[in-house]
Write a protein that holds these residues in place. Structure first.
Motif, short mmCIF file in Angstrom:
data_model
loop_
_atom_site.label_atom_id
_atom_site.label_comp_id
_atom_site.label_asym_id
_atom_site.label_seq_id
_atom_site.Cartn_x
_atom_site.Cartn_y
_atom_site.Cartn_z
N ALA A 28 -3.28 10.11 16.06
CA ALA A 28 -1.84 9.95 16.22
C ALA A 28 -1.48 8.57 16.74
O ALA A 28 -0.48 7.98 16.32
CB ALA A 28 -1.30 11.03 17.16
N ARG A 29 -2.29 8.04 17.66
CA ARG A 29 -1.97 6.72 18.21
C ARG A 29 -2.04 5.65 17.13
O ARG A 29 -1.17 4.79 17.04
CB ARG A 29 -2.93 6.40 19.35
N MET A 30 -3.05 5.72 16.30
CA MET A 30 -3.17 4.76 15.20
C MET A 30 -2.02 4.93 14.22
O MET A 30 -1.47 3.94 13.71
CB MET A 30 -4.50 4.94 14.48
N ALA A 31 -1.66 6.18 13.96
CA ALA A 31 -0.56 6.44 13.04
C ALA A 31 0.74 5.81 13.55
O ALA A 31 1.48 5.18 12.79
CB ALA A 31 -0.39 7.93 12.83
N LEU A 32 1.01 5.97 14.83
CA LEU A 32 2.23 5.39 15.41
C LEU A 32 2.20 3.87 15.32
O LEU A 32 3.22 3.23 15.06
CB LEU A 32 2.39 5.85 16.86
N THR A 33 1.02 3.29 15.55
CA THR A 33 0.88 1.84 15.44
C THR A 33 1.15 1.38 14.01
O THR A 33 1.85 0.39 13.77
CB THR A 33 -0.53 1.41 15.87
N LEU A 34 0.59 2.11 13.05
CA LEU A 34 0.79 1.75 11.64
C LEU A 34 2.25 1.90 11.22
O LEU A 34 2.79 1.05 10.50
CB LEU A 34 -0.11 2.61 10.75
N VAL A 35 2.87 2.97 11.67
CA VAL A 35 4.29 3.18 11.34
C VAL A 35 5.12 2.03 11.89
O VAL A 35 6.00 1.49 11.21
CB VAL A 35 4.79 4.53 11.90
N GLY A 36 4.84 1.62 13.14
CA GLY A 36 5.55 0.49 13.72
C GLY A 36 5.33 -0.80 12.94
O GLY A 36 6.24 -1.61 12.79
N TYR A 38 4.62 -0.95 9.68
CA TYR A 38 5.26 -0.83 8.37
C TYR A 38 6.79 -1.00 8.44
O TYR A 38 7.40 -1.48 7.49
CB TYR A 38 4.95 0.53 7.76
N MET A 39 7.38 -0.57 9.55
CA MET A 39 8.84 -0.62 9.65
C MET A 39 9.32 -2.01 10.03
O MET A 39 8.67 -2.69 10.83
CB MET A 39 9.32 0.39 10.70
N PRO A 40 10.47 -2.44 9.50
CA PRO A 40 11.29 -1.75 8.51
C PRO A 40 11.01 -2.16 7.06
O PRO A 40 11.48 -1.52 6.13
CB PRO A 40 12.70 -2.18 8.91
N ASP A 41 10.21 -3.23 6.88
CA ASP A 41 10.08 -3.81 5.54
C ASP A 41 9.36 -2.90 4.55
O ASP A 41 9.63 -2.94 3.35
CB ASP A 41 9.35 -5.15 5.61
N ARG A 42 8.42 -2.09 5.07
CA ARG A 42 7.66 -1.21 4.19
C ARG A 42 7.89 0.25 4.61
O ARG A 42 6.98 1.03 4.82
CB ARG A 42 6.17 -1.58 4.23
N ARG A 43 9.13 0.57 4.72
CA ARG A 43 9.55 1.90 5.19
C ARG A 43 8.93 3.02 4.35
O ARG A 43 8.55 4.06 4.87
CB ARG A 43 11.07 1.97 5.15
N ASP A 44 8.85 2.80 3.05
CA ASP A 44 8.29 3.83 2.18
C ASP A 44 6.84 4.14 2.55
O ASP A 44 6.40 5.30 2.46
CB ASP A 44 8.38 3.41 0.70
N GLN A 45 6.10 3.12 2.98
CA GLN A 45 4.71 3.35 3.40
C GLN A 45 4.66 4.11 4.72
O GLN A 45 3.76 4.94 4.92
CB GLN A 45 3.99 2.00 3.54
N ALA A 46 5.59 3.85 5.61
CA ALA A 46 5.65 4.59 6.86
C ALA A 46 5.91 6.08 6.59
O ALA A 46 5.25 6.95 7.17
CB ALA A 46 6.75 4.02 7.76
N VAL A 47 6.85 6.35 5.70
CA VAL A 47 7.16 7.74 5.35
C VAL A 47 5.97 8.41 4.68
O VAL A 47 5.62 9.56 4.97
CB VAL A 47 8.41 7.81 4.45
N ARG A 48 5.32 7.67 3.77
CA ARG A 48 4.14 8.21 3.09
C ARG A 48 3.05 8.57 4.10
O ARG A 48 2.44 9.64 4.02
CB ARG A 48 3.63 7.16 2.09
N LEU A 49 2.80 7.69 5.05
CA LEU A 49 1.77 7.93 6.06
C LEU A 49 2.11 9.17 6.89
O LEU A 49 1.24 10.03 7.13
CB LEU A 49 1.66 6.69 6.96
N LEU A 50 3.35 9.29 7.32
CA LEU A 50 3.76 10.43 8.14
C LEU A 50 3.68 11.74 7.36
O LEU A 50 3.25 12.77 7.88
CB LEU A 50 5.18 10.21 8.67
#
Length: 219
Positions: A28-36, A38-50
């Motif tokens: 989860a910690r890595m996921a939160l880091t990756l989401v941060g 990716y946002m906001p420029d690669r929002r679609d990748q953040a949503v895909r990851l989640l």
């Protein structure tokens, strides 16, 4: 060199994402880091990851699920988000973050019947949701004409004034402004906070309300 460094960062993030996925999408910690990242420029990748985390991990991390629900809500993917909340509510009944995101999702629909269903759902705990997002809980109560809405707001007001903190007091002032009860809040703030602080908080709420009104006119 800036485009080159941006490209290097993108490759690093993509590599870290691949490692995270190969490990079962659990961290989860890595996921939160990756989401941060990716946002906001690669929002679609953040949503895909989640989405991938929620699909592969049972139960999902409540912070990640809450983030996904908020993103889906703002993207207009309401039915997917509502179905997801319904499917997972039983295992995340004690998560303030999930309950707060669920509250925001339902509130956004401005549907009194849907809001009433939320409040009567055995998996919904407003006492926990309020620790994450008290203002949305209050607005849900108001939307359904709940008899305890006013008492809830007064309890929140006393808590926020006692605890202090300009950010919370500004949020409180915005709610009282929405309710047309800003003078009442001023009266409560008197002798509890310095006068210049009270005036700044009230002016902030009034400015926000004027900006919102101007935006609606422009739209």
């Amino acid at each position: 060199s800036e485009p080159r460094s941006a490209e290097a960062l993108k490759k690093y993030i993509d590599f870290a994402d691949a490692v995270w996925r190969s490990d079962g999408a659990k961290d989860a910690r890595m996921a939160l880091t990756l989401v941060g990242a990716y946002m906001p420029d690669r929002r679609d990748q953040a949503v895909r990851l989640l989405r991938e985390h929620v699909a592969r991990v049972d139960p999902p991390n409540p912070l990640l699920l809450a983030k996904l629900l908020d993103l889906l809500r703002s993207d207009g993917q309401v039915q997917e988000a509502l179905a997801m909340a319904q499917r997972l509510k039983g295992v995340l009944v004690n998560s303030p973050e999930f309950l707060g995101a669920w509250t925001r999702l339902v509130l956004d629909q401005k549907d009194r019947s849907l809001a009433a269903q939320l409040l009567s759902d055995s998996s919904y705990r407003s006492d926990l949701a309020r620790t994450d997002d008290p203002w949305s809980v209050f607005r849900i109560l108001k939307l359904t004409n709940a008899p305890n809405a006013d008492a809830f707001l007064m309890e929140l007001a006393e808590q926020m004034i006692t605890e202090g903190g300009s950010a919370r007091l500004r949020e409180l002032a915005e709610v009282f402004q929405e309710e047309g009860r800003l003078p009442e809040l001023m009266s409560r703030l008197r002798d509890r906070v310095p006068s210049h602080v009270a005036e700044e908080i009230v002016e902030f709420a009034q400015r926000r309300m004027r900006r919102g009104y101007s935006s609606r006119l422009a739209g």
